[in-house]
Design a protein around this motif. Structure first.
Motif, mmCIF file in Angstrom:
data_model
loop_
_atom_site.group_PDB
_atom_site.id
_atom_site.type_symbol
_atom_site.label_atom_id
_atom_site.label_comp_id
_atom_site.label_asym_id
_atom_site.label_seq_id
_atom_site.Cartn_x
_atom_site.Cartn_y
_atom_site.Cartn_z
ATOM 1 N N ASN A 96 -7.872 0.125 6.259
ATOM 2 C CA ASN A 96 -7.046 -0.805 5.504
ATOM 3 C C ASN A 96 -7.298 -2.170 6.123
ATOM 4 O O ASN A 96 -7.168 -2.296 7.357
ATOM 5 N N SER A 141 -0.261 10.664 9.104
ATOM 6 C CA SER A 141 1.042 10.399 8.492
ATOM 7 C C SER A 141 1.193 11.158 7.191
ATOM 8 O O SER A 141 0.197 11.514 6.548
ATOM 9 N N SER A 159 3.444 7.002 11.095
ATOM 10 C CA SER A 159 2.402 6.695 12.070
ATOM 11 C C SER A 159 2.767 5.423 12.820
ATOM 12 O O SER A 159 2.281 5.188 13.923
ATOM 13 N N GLY A 207 0.820 -1.212 0.000
ATOM 14 C CA GLY A 207 0.000 0.000 0.000
ATOM 15 C C GLY A 207 0.845 1.249 0.000
ATOM 16 O O GLY A 207 0.966 1.903 1.034
ATOM 17 N N LYS A 213 0.732 8.547 2.983
ATOM 18 C CA LYS A 213 -0.248 8.153 1.962
ATOM 19 C C LYS A 213 -0.684 9.352 1.116
ATOM 20 O O LYS A 213 -0.241 9.492 -0.010
ATOM 21 N N ILE A 231 -4.726 7.912 8.737
ATOM 22 C CA ILE A 231 -3.644 7.953 7.744
ATOM 23 C C ILE A 231 -4.178 8.066 6.306
ATOM 24 O O ILE A 231 -3.488 8.583 5.439
HETATM 25 C C1 PLP Z 1 -3.959 1.788 8.261
HETATM 26 C C2 PLP Z 1 -2.486 2.070 8.335
HETATM 27 N N1 PLP Z 1 -2.012 2.675 9.425
HETATM 28 C C3 PLP Z 1 -0.693 2.927 9.547
HETATM 29 C C4 PLP Z 1 0.204 2.589 8.559
HETATM 30 C C5 PLP Z 1 1.679 2.892 8.772
HETATM 31 O O1 PLP Z 1 2.158 3.856 7.919
HETATM 32 P P1 PLP Z 1 3.400 4.813 8.197
HETATM 33 O O2 PLP Z 1 4.180 4.239 9.305
HETATM 34 O O3 PLP Z 1 4.141 4.820 6.903
HETATM 35 O O4 PLP Z 1 2.851 6.152 8.551
HETATM 36 C C6 PLP Z 1 -0.253 1.982 7.392
HETATM 37 C C7 PLP Z 1 0.675 1.587 6.327
HETATM 38 O O5 PLP Z 1 0.344 0.959 5.359
HETATM 39 C C8 PLP Z 1 -1.648 1.722 7.278
HETATM 40 O O6 PLP Z 1 -2.177 1.132 6.199
#
Ligand code: PLP
Length: 403
Positions: free
Chosen positions: A194, A249, A118, A57, A252, A224
């Motif tokens: 997700n 974050s 995140s 993703g 995305k 996010i």
């Molecule tokens: C729902 C969700 N939360 C958190 C994250 C973590 O992302 P990051 O650490 O890159 O901010 C992801 C990464 O795919 C995600 O899909």
């Protein structure tokens, strides 16, 4: 004689050291299977195969122009030192300002904490909010690291099954039913979610947060995928409760996965605890990424174009995949995922995804990553890639399923 004795002692010490060198029990979390699919796809590519990537993703686009320009300028200016633990003040202010722009909310910049993606925000939030043994509700299907981070920290993730009757979200009723079994200390919410891509309406979100708070639970809202909403505008929990922990974050919407930068909006009562934790765990968040992130807010026009590309990709898949036989999806309200029901083709989504990769050259993520039981009937397709890849995927999946 003496030498032999020393050797024996050395051997004994080595054996002892080896027996001590066991991974801790709490580190025994399941792997993130999508990374295994990615590795298998890379092996096929090394053999010269062209693979359509729909497993991980992450946006195909890079960081917006203003972010890159700010980072280049910062590199030319001189050494990059540590920053304040909670983040550069101007970035914290800029993030707070964005809540005014996007949701019409007035957020105190003092409540904003910059984090290393995140992912680090979850570790900080869980550490600051929960004790070992605390039970924390998460949706099934759901993002696996919520469960695995909680486990590694000694908390108990409690998966609550969601389904079509509740638009794939936890509801006040399902939360209270689980709370009645044994009290819950917290709840993790994600909208858009997700792997499902589904979103909660404002009343559903408000109802759930109200219920969790009145039952004494701490709410963590993973936002996010905000900014990537197609069905209706996403609502932030920050507008519904000052006590909720908001996680977001730059990965995305802002297309900055590799910069590893995110943020939280915290209830004031947790600020100092999180500051102390981040001081010790990280000192500060990468300075270059903070500088780039602040400038990323000026790349709105570029980012909205990227979002438009996702909407076109989503349409291509929703129109094209039913013709291939893949015709049952969860409501694809936001994020960049389709969670497809493949139960009429298989009873093992990992085997199904492996065959799709080997035989059709399309990499998708098995649902079992997101839901240890019902996930065997689902795969997740990420549509954050190039437009041509979406058409190619539809064609390849069609030939494969019909062939
Ligand atoms: C729902 C969700 N939360 C958190 C994250 C973590 O992302 P990051 O650490 O890159 O901010 C992801 C990464 O795919 C995600 O899909």
């Amino acid at each position: 004689m003496h030498r032999v004795l020393v050797m024996r002692e050395g051997d004994w010490m080595l054996d002892k050291a080896k027996s001590l060198m066991q991974p801790s029990l709490r580190s025994a979390v399941p792997p993130f299977m999508v990374m295994d699919v990615m590795a298998a796809a890379a092996r096929l590519e090394a053999q010269g195969r062209h693979i359509v990537h729909m497993e991980v993703g992450q946006p195909a686009a890079g960081a917006p122009g203003p972010a890159l320009a700010a980072a280049r300028a910062a590199l030319g200016r001189g050494p990059l030192g540590y920053t304040e633990t909670l983040g550069i003040t101007s970035l914290r202010r800029r993030i707070a300002q964005a809540y005014g722009e996007r949701y019409g909310l007035d957020i105190d910049p003092q409540r904003v904490v910059v984090t290393t993606g995140s992912s680090a925000a979850f570790i900080l939030a869980f550490l600051a909010a929960f004790e070992p043994g605390d039970r924390v509700a998460v949706a099934l299907p759901g993002y696996p690291p919520y469960r695995h981070i909680l486990t590694a920290l000694g908390c108990e993730p409690v998966g609550i099954k969601t389904g079509p009757q509740t638009r794939w979200s936890i509801t006040a009723d399902s939360l209270l039913a689980e709370h009645g079994v044994r009290p819950l200390k917290g709840l993790v919410i994600a909208s858009p979610a997700n792997p499902t891509g589904t979103m909660m309406s404002a009343p559903a979100l408000a109802d759930l947060i109200r219920c969790a708070h009145s039952a004494g639970m701490i709410v963590i809202s993973d936002e996010i995928y905000h900014g990537l909403d197609y069905a209706f505008a996403a609502h932030t929990a920050a507008g519904l409760s000052c006590e909720a922990i908001i996680v977001n974050s730059f990965s995305k919407y802002f297309c900055m996965t590799g910069w590893r930068i995110g943020w939280m909006v915290l209830p004031p009562a947790l600020l100092r605890a999180v500051e102390r934790l981040q001081q010790n765990l990280a000192i500060s968040v990468p300075t270059l990424s903070q500088i780039a992130a602040e400038a990323a807010f000026d790349g709105r026009a570029e980012l909205e174009q990227v979002k438009q590309g996702y909407e076109e990709n989503r349409r291509t898949l929703l129109d094209g995949l039913p013709r291939t036989g893949l015709d049952t999806f969860l409501p694809a309200d936001g994020a960049f995922y389709l969670y497809a029901d493949v139960s009429r083709f298989c009873a093992d989504s990992f085997a199904f995804a492996t065959r799709m990769l080997d035989e059709a050259g399309v990499a998708v993520t098995p649902g079992i990553d997101f839901d240890p039981v019902r996930g065997n009937g689902f795969v997740r397709l990420c549509y954050a890639g190039a437009r041509e890849d979406m058409r190619e995927a539809v064609e390849r999946i069609g030939h494969w399923l019909k062939g």
